[in-house]
Design a protein around this motif. Structure first.
Motif, PDB file in Angstrom:
ATOM      1  N   LYS A 514      17.355 -46.640   3.760  1.00 55.17           N
ATOM      2  CA  LYS A 514      16.720 -45.258   3.713  1.00 55.17           C
ATOM      3  C   LYS A 514      15.046 -45.425   3.844  1.00 55.17           C
ATOM      4  O   LYS A 514      14.500 -44.235   4.204  1.00 55.17           O
ATOM      5  CB  LYS A 514      16.941 -44.708   2.267  1.00 55.17           C
ATOM      6  N   ASN A 515      14.555 -46.656   3.750  1.00 57.07           N
ATOM      7  CA  ASN A 515      13.074 -46.745   3.849  1.00 57.07           C
ATOM      8  C   ASN A 515      12.723 -47.273   5.107  1.00 57.07           C
ATOM      9  O   ASN A 515      11.732 -47.661   5.390  1.00 57.07           O
ATOM     10  CB  ASN A 515      12.299 -47.414   2.907  1.00 57.07           C
ATOM     11  N   ALA A 516      13.699 -47.193   6.319  1.00 55.33           N
ATOM     12  CA  ALA A 516      13.484 -47.697   7.521  1.00 55.33           C
ATOM     13  C   ALA A 516      12.343 -46.799   8.327  1.00 55.33           C
ATOM     14  O   ALA A 516      12.222 -45.578   8.104  1.00 55.33           O
ATOM     15  CB  ALA A 516      14.694 -47.913   8.346  1.00 55.33           C
ATOM     16  N   ASN A 517      11.434 -47.614   9.233  1.00 57.21           N
ATOM     17  CA  ASN A 517      10.690 -47.026  10.001  1.00 57.21           C
ATOM     18  C   ASN A 517      11.064 -46.530  11.067  1.00 57.21           C
ATOM     19  O   ASN A 517      11.370 -47.334  11.961  1.00 57.21           O
ATOM     20  CB  ASN A 517       9.321 -48.175  10.050  1.00 57.21           C
ATOM     21  N   VAL A 518      11.353 -45.484  11.349  1.00 58.75           N
ATOM     22  CA  VAL A 518      12.186 -44.799  12.647  1.00 58.75           C
ATOM     23  C   VAL A 518      11.230 -43.929  13.199  1.00 58.75           C
ATOM     24  O   VAL A 518      10.873 -42.831  12.816  1.00 58.75           O
ATOM     25  CB  VAL A 518      13.579 -44.168  12.209  1.00 58.75           C
ATOM     26  N   ILE A 519      11.140 -43.942  14.501  1.00 60.73           N
ATOM     27  CA  ILE A 519      10.410 -43.030  15.334  1.00 60.73           C
ATOM     28  C   ILE A 519      11.373 -42.532  16.391  1.00 60.73           C
ATOM     29  O   ILE A 519      11.722 -43.159  17.317  1.00 60.73           O
ATOM     30  CB  ILE A 519       9.059 -43.646  16.057  1.00 60.73           C
ATOM     31  N   ILE A 575       7.330 -43.325   6.883  1.00 61.29           N
ATOM     32  CA  ILE A 575       6.174 -43.161   7.830  1.00 61.29           C
ATOM     33  C   ILE A 575       5.522 -41.943   7.487  1.00 61.29           C
ATOM     34  O   ILE A 575       4.350 -41.834   7.300  1.00 61.29           O
ATOM     35  CB  ILE A 575       6.350 -43.115   9.422  1.00 61.29           C
ATOM     36  N   ARG A 576       6.169 -41.060   7.036  1.00 62.58           N
ATOM     37  CA  ARG A 576       5.403 -39.605   6.811  1.00 62.58           C
ATOM     38  C   ARG A 576       4.956 -39.733   5.281  1.00 62.58           C
ATOM     39  O   ARG A 576       3.781 -39.213   5.142  1.00 62.58           O
ATOM     40  CB  ARG A 576       6.408 -38.463   6.875  1.00 62.58           C
ATOM     41  N   ARG A 577       5.772 -40.205   4.540  1.00 59.97           N
ATOM     42  CA  ARG A 577       5.353 -40.163   2.952  1.00 59.97           C
ATOM     43  C   ARG A 577       4.720 -41.426   2.430  1.00 59.97           C
ATOM     44  O   ARG A 577       3.848 -41.345   1.617  1.00 59.97           O
ATOM     45  CB  ARG A 577       6.461 -39.677   2.338  1.00 59.97           C
ATOM     46  N   GLY A 578       5.257 -42.356   3.018  1.00 53.80           N
ATOM     47  CA  GLY A 578       4.829 -43.836   2.328  1.00 53.80           C
ATOM     48  C   GLY A 578       3.597 -44.486   3.004  1.00 53.80           C
ATOM     49  O   GLY A 578       3.217 -45.373   2.696  1.00 53.80           O
ATOM     50  N   CYS A 579       3.215 -43.812   4.188  1.00 56.23           N
ATOM     51  CA  CYS A 579       2.030 -44.528   4.999  1.00 56.23           C
ATOM     52  C   CYS A 579       1.226 -43.500   5.380  1.00 56.23           C
ATOM     53  O   CYS A 579       1.598 -42.078   5.561  1.00 56.23           O
ATOM     54  CB  CYS A 579       2.684 -45.239   6.237  1.00 56.23           C
ATOM     55  N   ASP A 580      -0.059 -44.050   5.771  1.00 52.67           N
ATOM     56  CA  ASP A 580      -1.276 -43.158   6.290  1.00 52.67           C
ATOM     57  C   ASP A 580      -0.612 -43.129   7.662  1.00 52.67           C
ATOM     58  O   ASP A 580      -0.686 -44.066   8.412  1.00 52.67           O
ATOM     59  CB  ASP A 580      -2.392 -43.679   6.187  1.00 52.67           C
TER      60      ASP A 580
END
Length: 608
Positions: A514-519, A575-580
């Protein structure tokens, strides 16, 4: 003088189908005496005299058109009626170079026709014309009726009435209300001499010697001088297309934000490539707005920079490689990963079975190195010949460029043009069954369209899944000025199906991790507020990062006076919530007359 009806191609946002023009003849030809132009035009879009012969219709010649397939001239009645819904101008179709001159007082006998630019299947409105004319010159050297000034005060804020449900949504039979609706206002001036003054350019000059201005400078402006298209319910009513009745060699090479200073005057026409058009007998003087191409900032050592860039049917015969390379190196600051759309095979549009694109990609990579950029590596999957749409024989596809000094590509065998990539769980983490791989290429959603390309990357020890897309184009949608209101967006059907497949694939990844970085990025051929985007975003699996920008800066494409979003980078919750993250739509093409692509590239920077 070239024809102004040359065909346009591309992933167009609100384009009408291009087909043979047709004329609507509503009644058995009859005879009508003592009618004037306002009687012919009537109070609806369809003339009450359509199909009838009219005799000795008087008017002053306001302009002539001696080029292309629609040769003829416009006449206007110098003695108007008092009904604002009835136009006082009409086009007289001669089919050959007209033998009248501006200022001639004439009478015209002929048949009233309703000409539909693009044909009935386009859904376009019609142009009221007098055809098969017999022309009598009464006098010469007369004053031309003063132009109607079209400005922000005269054009209503509402765009169009809702069409008649009993007529399949057509507005043709509705009585014009030019004080309430912009399209009704323009229709009430069809064929008349009109004028705009000091009008700001909102779509740059195109190869067909056309540009768009706005008569409403404060209507949804972008900081760089354009007009932003922000929703289906907030149409930009001040947009107007400008062509010239003079030589195309003299047509101004304008960019967005420039101004046609002074008066631009001529008859108001309607064509299949944008609707209402001021065909200028007199053009204003071009004033420069000083627009310059943008440059994004360089990513830091800890930031991953991912970009999408539609390079518009790039093949080895093109002369734009150095310019594209300079854009990637200098304007985009050499992103770590670049999803390229519309990379053609090695012989471009030659339809001989070639699908390999190695020459195309390597020529771009070499040009990037020559421009001072990194030596990119690349991954792609060749399409099945002639199965992915686009220019016939071109075999366009998406390609990943990546800088191996900054990011690694996880090569995992098994991917192919017809093989679906899957998702597995290894040590609690998601991974692709093949990398690169194509997302469900056999699904009917991808018929005659580009299949998504999925890849697994590693940056500073963190896995990032990237899905490169080029969804179904908007070709076939009815234009904003169609007779059907609201216009039918038929291309959405396939694009919604494609978005459903992409979202399902992202769900597969997130269900494992669920915490995968997907673009998911690319030319989505749809707006950030569209149903397509809502389906891609799903229940929060993705979010279109261009929505992090102010509304006035949300655009990647400029079409018919509307700056709009077609290219998007959607990101997963991690990416949206956990990263700048930082998003930039880098305006290097869409606003300029000398563009090398019709799309602006997009860049996302974040820390995985």
């Amino acid at each position: 003088m070239p024809s102004r009806s040359s065909a346009r191609l591309a992933a167009l946002t609100v384009a009408a189908v291009c087909s043979a023009a047709s004329a609507v003849v509503l009644t058995t030809p009859a005879h009508a005496d003592s009618v004037r132009i306002h009687d012919i035009q009537g109070t609806t879009r369809i003339s009450p005299f359509a199909g009838q012969k009219v005799t000795d219709v008087p008017g002053i010649v306001t302009a002539t058109r001696a080029y292309g397939s629609s040769r003829g001239f416009w006449i206007q009645d110098p003695t108007p009626d008092d009904d604002p819904a009835t136009s006082e101008g009409v086009f007289v179709f001669t089919g050959s170079t007209p033998k009248v001159a501006v200022g001639d007082s004439v009478t015209v006998t002929g048949t009233v026709s309703e000409y539909v630019p693009g044909g009935a299947s386009s859904g376009n409105q019609s142009v009221t014309e007098i055809t098969k004319p017999v022309i009598t010159t009464v006098s010469t050297g007369n004053a031309v009726p003063a132009p109607v000034v079209v400005d922000e005060d005269s054009v209503p804020d509402a765009y169009a009435p809702t069409g008649d449900t009993a007529a399949a949504g057509s507005v043709n039979g509705l009585t014009l209300d030019p004080s309430a609706y912009a399209l009704d206002y323009y229709e009430s001036l069809e064929g008349m001499n009109v004028q705009v003054a000091d009008a700001r350019v909102v779509t740059a000059t195109d190869p067909y010697s056309e540009l768009w201005v706005t008569v409403k400078p404060h209507e949804h402006p972008s900081p760089r001088g354009g007009t932003v298209y922000g929703s289906y319910d907030s149409q930009n009513t001040g947009r107007l297309q400008i062509q010239s009745l003079g030589s195309t060699a003299d047509f101004p090479a304008a960019n967005v934000g420039d101004t046609l200073e002074g008066a631009t005057t001529g008859p108001l026409d309607f064509n299949q490539y944008g609707g209402y058009t001021l065909v200028a007998s007199k053009l204003g003087t071009l004033g420069s707005g000083g627009l310059e191409r943008e440059t994004t900032r360089k990513q830091s050592s800890r930031e991953l920079a991912v970009a999408t860039y539609n390079v518009e049917n790039l093949d080895p015969s093109d002369t734009t490689f150095d310019q594209h390379a300079s854009a990637i190196v200098n304007n985009l600051q050499s992103p770590d990963i670049v999803s390229l759309e519309e990379i053609q095979d090695d012989n471009g549009a030659t339809d001989d079975g070639t699908v390999d694109a190695s020459q195309t990609v390597n020529k771009l990579i070499d040009a990037i190195v020559a421009a001072g950029g990194p030596t990119y590596d690349w991954r792609a999957i060749d399409p099945v010949n002639d199965q992915d749409g686009g220019q016939p024989g071109g075999n366009i596809r998406q390609v990943f460029l990546f800088n191996p000094a900054r990011v690694s590509f996880v090569d995992r065998p098994g991917g192919g043009s017809t093989t679906a990539v899957g998702v597995t769980k290894v040590h609690g983490k998601a991974r692709l069954t093949a990398s690169p791989g194509r997302v469900d290429p056999a699904d009917a959603a991808w018929s005659d369209s580009r299949k998504p390309l999925a890849g697994e990357f590693v940056f500073r020890g963190k896995t990032v899944f990237v899905i490169a897309n080029h969804l179904n184009s908007k070709g076939g949608d009815q234009g904003l000025t169609a007779q059907y209101q609201p216009p039918v967006r038929s291309s959405e059907i396939q694009r919604h199906a494609q978005a459903t497949v992409v979202n399902a694939f992202v769900k597969d990844i997130l269900s494992v991790q669920k915490n995968a970085n997907v673009i998911a990025l690319g030319d989505m051929n749809d707006f950030e507020f569209s149903g397509t985007t809502k389906i891609l975003e799903g229940d929060g699996e993705l979010w279109s990062a261009i929505k992090s920008l102010p509304k006035s800066e949300r655009y990647t494409y400029d079409y018919q006076g509307n700056q709009q979003v077609l290219d998007q980078i959607l990101i997963s919750p991690a990416i949206r919530r956990g990263c700048d993250f930082e998003y930039d739509s880098v305006h290097i093409n869409s606003e300029f007359h000398d563009q090398i692509s019709d799309h602006d590239p997009q860049v996302l920077r974040f820390r995985p």
